[in-house]
Design an enzyme around this catalytic site. Structure first.
Site, short mmCIF file in Angstrom:
data_model
loop_
_atom_site.label_atom_id
_atom_site.label_comp_id
_atom_site.label_asym_id
_atom_site.label_seq_id
_atom_site.Cartn_x
_atom_site.Cartn_y
_atom_site.Cartn_z
N SER A 254 -30.92 60.15 93.52
CA SER A 254 -31.42 59.12 92.62
C SER A 254 -32.59 58.38 93.29
CB SER A 254 -30.26 58.19 92.24
OG SER A 254 -30.60 57.38 91.15
N ASP B 27 -28.36 65.33 83.25
CA ASP B 27 -28.85 64.05 83.81
C ASP B 27 -29.85 63.42 82.85
OD1 ASP B 27 -29.77 61.98 85.40
OD2 ASP B 27 -30.07 63.23 87.18
N HIS C 197 -25.84 62.02 85.40
CA HIS C 197 -26.43 61.67 86.69
C HIS C 197 -25.37 61.46 87.77
CE1 HIS C 197 -29.66 60.12 89.19
NE2 HIS C 197 -29.07 58.96 89.35
#
Lengths: 401, 401
Positions: free
Chosen positions: A164, A333, A366
């Site tokens: 991330s 995601d 995610h």
């Protein structure tokens, strides 16, 4: 499953002084800063087995094991912080095998878990910095963590890994200081701030700014902007967790509550669930830190930092240093969309950087990178053992000691 | 392009009295309500050429031509409201041909453009209703507009058309009162509130609720919750306009502004652009109306309203009434995703309702339905002329008078 590493303690690294202040990318200086960090495993004699792990937006230095409190976090080290956020990946025989590697994870500069940040005491006033804490860029975080590596005598990392926002930092470090690392692993990340991400982050900034308790960031003598921070968290949480999972969790975990706002009546499970997530989060996080990380993300620009004009130029530095990238995408995601990793890989290809791109298929969105070690561990293990190209797949690698 | 219809005036329809109050779905009663509406074209002698058009979240009764002011809108009828929101579709020789049809568009009950809403004066107190205005459901809006049709002597509509939230209302009307309409046109809409929509709407609710000026909805004697409403608008605007278009518009329309929040410094065009959209919007819209429409959307449930358990049961009512649906999808829509129209069509198929599903390809996202009449007009024209099945494609239809 192998057992978790033993109870961990946060260590504190101090750098800078009145005579030699720490200078931020913005030019602002602080006489000294603190970096809170944890380490796992042992540094070998050659100091060649170190892995730097960057945490994500709301993470901390506490990646593995159990840490029940950290000094200076003013009650923010709630139960939600006790277990390491990447414990499924860091430990003996895990992807980041503590029998082989020395793993370092540090709280971002500007953070609220022990590193210098807006809630830290400004020695000049004896009060928290608040709005006076300097603007933080990813290159400042990188600089603070390289200073930590220097203090540990680590000249070159075996690998840098980040998921991330952590992936943005990994790329920033690898391209700013190509000589400091060979293996680069951005997971569910990208190499620029897209318009959608910008809009979503800007909404979160406004949610906090609109809170009457925010007062420009100087709220430590009164109520915190909790409603604004909770709303910001909800806006981002929606992009972290797959919607089906939110629906499932909402059904399982949260009673259909009687939550009442001033006018609106909450009636649906997913609304209660999100409110609950927001409320839980504000207990463990500082609104100023949140804003600074959002700001850092909004201003992310590895080209500017490296003084180049294009991505092929940027990654030419990686190619020259002989770096190898392992890029992970998660098909479901929608925080960092798979298109973003494809764009990164296309830049790497143009710059002729050695790379491998793996898409994992998950229904978790995610957050898969936190929850499903089985999807990532084989490639991570092989990469870290040096078994990532055709000729090296079977190469045995000794454990440390 | 044919010229716009002439300058239009809003008309006001009043219904209910102390003796015969208007009863909302919630059971709450008001002694009387007002519905603000405009009409275009002429009602024929048989009263068989009427089309009801539902506006979207932030729209109004003013679909076509120019209306420079509407009494009772307290300065909210800004320049942005002057041109009809569907003027590209409504007028002589346009999709909704005013030479053939009598088109009615009414402001939602709970609205802020002349229909009874939270900003209207409560006769019991002499002050605006504020939080005392009843909860509004789509079936209440439908009920108020059917009462208007009754007053005009229209028993059966030629068609009901709605885009976005308006499409939800079109389906609600068509299934609650199948005898009142033959042709049903939901554009870029759906038949339920998805989890993503719920989360996005809930964020908008909280953005307004968190504004210190909101005061539970009773803010008319002071400052309005403008920051909250602007943030809500920005959150939704992101889903209406394609991101590429936002980026393009931001580059073209807005100077890189020096907008300063209390801490955060706006630096990017798309941030200024969104702030500008938010600020423009709060001048023309009422936060309580916004909340009521969001609430109505969050509680949308055509099954509950019709007293049935499943969508096939719901649409069996459409099949029995011989309705025909024309469902439009926009391939780049991420307010109502194409999957939602596909779901609607699958329900229609199961219920054996005559239907046609058309996907238009556009780079404009959800807003395509406002901007690109060329993508919709051929199918709308043929449908309204009764030329929508194999045997009727060439049927000539006379103009009215």
């Amino acid at each position: 499953m192998s057992k978790a590493v033993k109870t961990e303690e946060t260590k504190f690294f101090h750098t800078g002084s009145a005579a030699e202040p720490f200078t931020f990318a913005s030019g602002v200086q602080l006489p000294g800063i603190t970096v809170a960090y944890e380490t796992y495993g042992k540094l070998n004699a050659a100091k060649s087995n170190a892995i730097l792990l960057f945490h994500a937006l709301s993470g901390s230095q506490h990646a593995a094991g159990v840490t029940t409190d950290v000094p200076g976090t003013d009650g923010r080290w709630t139960e939600d912080c006790h277990n390491g956020w990447w414990d499924l990946f860091v430990g003996p025989d895990k992807a980041l095998d503590t029998k082989r590697y020395f793993i370092i994870c540090a709280n971002y500069l500007g953070g609220c878990y022990g590193s210098s940040g807006p809630a830290s005491i400004n020695p000049a006033t004896g009060k928290p910095y608040g709005s006076d804490f300097p603007e933080v860029r990813t290159s400042d975080v990188v600089k603070s963590q390289l200073a930590l590596l220097d203090s540990l005598g680590i000249k070159q990392l075996h690998a840098v890994i980040g998921a991330s926002v952590g992936g943005l930092l990994a790329i920033n470090l690898a391209t700013l200081h190509p000589e400091r690392v060979k293996l680069v692993v951005p997971i569910a990340s990208g190499c620029r701030t897209t318009v959608l991400t910008r809009l979503t982050l800007f909404e979160q900034v406004l949610a906090i700014e609109n809170d009457p308790h925010f007062r420009g960031g100087n709220f430590y003598d009164g109520a915190a902007p909790e409603y604004g921070l909770a709303l910001a968290r909800m806006i981002s949480h929606k992009t972290f967790v797959h919607l089906d999972a939110i629906e499932r969790r909402a059904r399982q975990d949260v009673k259909n509550g009687g939550d009442t706002l001033s006018w609106y009546r909450v009636q649906h499970n997913v609304e209660s669930y999100m409110l609950h997530q927001g409320k839980k989060f504000v207990k463990r996080f500082d609104a100023n830190t949140y804003l600074r990380i959002a700001d850092m993300w909004l201003r992310y620009d590895p080209l500017r930092d490296a003084g180049v004009q294009t991505y092929p130029e940027l990654f030419a530095r990686s190619a020259a240093a002989g770096q190898h990238y392992l890029v992970f995408s998660i098909d479901s995601d929608f925080c960092f969309y798979p298109e973003e990793q494809a764009e990164l890989v296309s830049h790497l290809e143009k710059a002729e950087v050695s790379n491998m791109h793996i898409t994992v298929h998950s229904d978790k969105g995610h957050d898969s990178f936190l929850l499903e070690p089985q999807l990532y561990t084989p490639h991570l293990s092989f990469l870290l053992e040096g078994r990532w190209n055709k000729g090296s797949l079977a190469r045995p690698v000794p454990e440390v000691e």
